[in-house]
Design a protein around this motif. Structure first.
Motif, PDB file in Angstrom:
ATOM      1  N   HIS A  16       0.844  -1.203   0.000  1.00 26.66           N
ATOM      2  CA  HIS A  16       0.000   0.000   0.000  1.00 26.66           C
ATOM      3  C   HIS A  16       0.875   1.247   0.000  1.00 26.66           C
ATOM      4  O   HIS A  16       1.341   1.707   1.039  1.00 26.66           O
TER       5      HIS A  16
ATOM      6  N   HIS B 244       1.468   5.228  -2.135  1.00 28.01           N
ATOM      7  CA  HIS B 244       0.954   6.228  -3.071  1.00 28.01           C
ATOM      8  C   HIS B 244       2.141   6.966  -3.684  1.00 28.01           C
ATOM      9  O   HIS B 244       2.673   7.897  -3.090  1.00 28.01           O
TER      10      HIS B 244
ATOM     11  N   LYS C   3     -11.279  10.812  -1.233  1.00 28.09           N
ATOM     12  CA  LYS C   3     -10.356  11.102  -2.345  1.00 28.09           C
ATOM     13  C   LYS C   3     -11.076  11.443  -3.650  1.00 28.09           C
ATOM     14  O   LYS C   3     -10.511  11.238  -4.737  1.00 28.09           O
TER      15      LYS C   3
ATOM     16  N   LYS D  11      -9.079  -0.546  -6.680  1.00 29.41           N
ATOM     17  CA  LYS D  11      -9.202   0.012  -5.332  1.00 29.41           C
ATOM     18  C   LYS D  11     -10.570   0.681  -5.193  1.00 29.41           C
ATOM     19  O   LYS D  11     -10.903   1.595  -5.944  1.00 29.41           O
TER      20      LYS D  11
ATOM     21  N   HIS E 151      -6.530  -0.802   5.936  1.00 34.10           N
ATOM     22  CA  HIS E 151      -6.708  -0.058   7.207  1.00 34.10           C
ATOM     23  C   HIS E 151      -7.481  -0.894   8.241  1.00 34.10           C
ATOM     24  O   HIS E 151      -6.926  -1.213   9.277  1.00 34.10           O
TER      25      HIS E 151
ATOM     26  N   ASP F  38       1.173   2.688   3.554  1.00 33.51           N
ATOM     27  CA  ASP F  38       0.459   3.894   3.100  1.00 33.51           C
ATOM     28  C   ASP F  38       1.434   5.037   2.838  1.00 33.51           C
ATOM     29  O   ASP F  38       1.111   6.211   3.049  1.00 33.51           O
TER      30      ASP F  38
HETATM   31 ZN   LIG Z   1      -3.807   4.800   1.079  1.00 31.30          ZN
END
Ligand SMILES: [Zn+2]
Length: 397
Positions: free
Chosen positions: A60, A62, A142, A171, A232, A302
């Motif tokens: 995970h 970005h 988002k 996702k 999460h 993350d």
């Molecule tokens: Zn994320």
């Protein structure tokens, strides 16, 4: 290259002492007791009692987000600059011991070019999988960078668009988010019906699905829809644990996203800090619940979120262990289990024929997770058999 005189962790457990590992042409050629390599005429690397393990896999990340204290959306710079930044971020991850990663939501598919550049070998980088645009409801988590889609039919179309663009997974945003202003953390967003439509469409094209799910209802909706992984999973209950176990769903905890906000109170907004403080302990307990129940937990940091810089991904292992995971199981979560989730059968484990993506750390991470979690304890990062990072690599840090 023959690696010998150290400990080997094969992605699941420690091998008996005295084993050595031979790499030839970017692959693991053999693992065996050192005596079997006696006549080896090629180069040797002396592990000096330290530990060799598979390169880390972060499920995970970005790549289009900076990881500083400011933006969480990845918007703001033009596409050309963003693409270069994403490449830099991928390379920083590699130097931090991450030899494979999954981008869990990008910006206008610019990260697809980075994936192609790294996976083809044109540019140095980790092996990359991408999910494309996150898919969310109107006003959902988002939404500024997402493919906004409402209702099952539109969700199906949004999934098809990501597949057309060449994504590796899908996702879906099942709930509100901690670091996203304007959404309530625990609200379920997509309905079970919408999530089921997305999951089924992805499955027709053999794409796994990752659901961003914080609150209990969203986790239930996503689990009932049959997602591959819950990202999460902060508000787990006995019911979510049971359902996820029944369906064999992976949990990707992403603890660093919260812990790094707590560690940098002056760098983030008061709203983000308050939200992180509210969920932190509950989040840790949820990870512990799923672990004790025997659930599969894969590492995902993350990386790119607030104060969560690329290259520091391995710190996630420290937080996993703080939730009660054994160092061995946390390391498995960052190697063999992560490879299962990302469908990377020739990575994440040390055995004959595997791609030689390796990490060498000082000491024994099975007794002290900091040997991996703190990158200052790394000695070498090896990708496809080639040294690409680490203090002993003589490459620029
Ligand atoms: Zn994320």
């Amino acid at each position: 290259m023959l690696y010998l005189n150290g400990k080997l962790f094969d992605g699941r457990d420690a091998l008996p002492p005295g084993h050595a590992l031979l790499v030839e042409e970017g692959r693991v050629r053999a693992i065996a007791p050192a005596a079997q390599f006696e006549g080896h005429a090629g180069p040797r690397f002396d592990l000096r009692g330290d530990t060799l393990l598979p390169g880390l896999i972060d499920c995970h990340v970005h790549l289009t987000m900076s990881g500083d204290g400011k933006a969480v959306t990845g918007q703001g710079s033009g596409h050309a600059a963003l693409t270069l930044q994403a490449l830099e971020n991928a390379q920083a991850s590699l130097r931090g011991g991450v030899t494979a990663l999954r981008d869990c939501g990008g910006v206008d598919h610019v990260e697809f070019a980075v994936r192609d550049a790294c996976n083809s070998g044109r540019f140095l980088g980790p092996h990359i999988k991408v999910s494309g645009k996150v898919i969310c409801m109107t006003g959902g988590t988002k939404w500024k960078i997402a493919r906004v889609a409402d209702g099952p039919d539109e969700v199906v179309k949004a999934v098809r668009e990501q597949i057309y663009m060449g994504c590796d997974c899908i996702k879906l945003m099942a709930t509100g988010a901690v670091l996203h202003p304007g959404t309530d953390i625990e609200d379920a967003q997509y309905t079970e019906e919408e999530l089921t439509a997305g999951v089924n469409e992805a499955r027709r094209f053999r794409k796994p699905t990752a659901a961003h799910a914080i609150g209990t209802q969203g986790i239930l909706n996503a689990a009932r829809a049959g997602v591959t992984s819950i990202e999460h999973g902060m508000f787990m209950t006995d019911e979510t644990v049971r359902l996820m176990l029944e369906r064999g769903i992976f949990l990707v905890p992403t603890l660093a996203a919260i812990e790094h906000v707590l560690l940098n109170p002056d760098a983030v907004s008061p709203v983000s800090l308050a939200k992180a403080q509210r969920v932190a302990q509950r989040h840790r307990e949820s990870v512990g619940m799923y672990y004790r129940a025997g659930g599969r937990i894969a590492m995902g940091a993350d990386t790119g979120t607030l104060c969560n810089p690329h290259g520091e991904n391995a710190q996630e292992l420290r937080y996993m262990v703080a939730c009660g995971m054994s160092p061995r199981d946390a390391l498995a979560g960052a190697t063999s289990v992560a490879a299962d989730l990302l469908r990377l059968p020739d990575r994440g484990t040390l055995k004959e024929g595997q791609i030689a993506d390796l990490l060498i750390v000082s000491g024994d991470p099975l007794s002290d997770i900091e040997r991996v979690a703190d990158r200052r304890n790394h000695r070498l990062v090896i990708k496809d058999g080639r040294v690409v990072g680490g203090p002993e690599s003589e490459l620029p840090a």
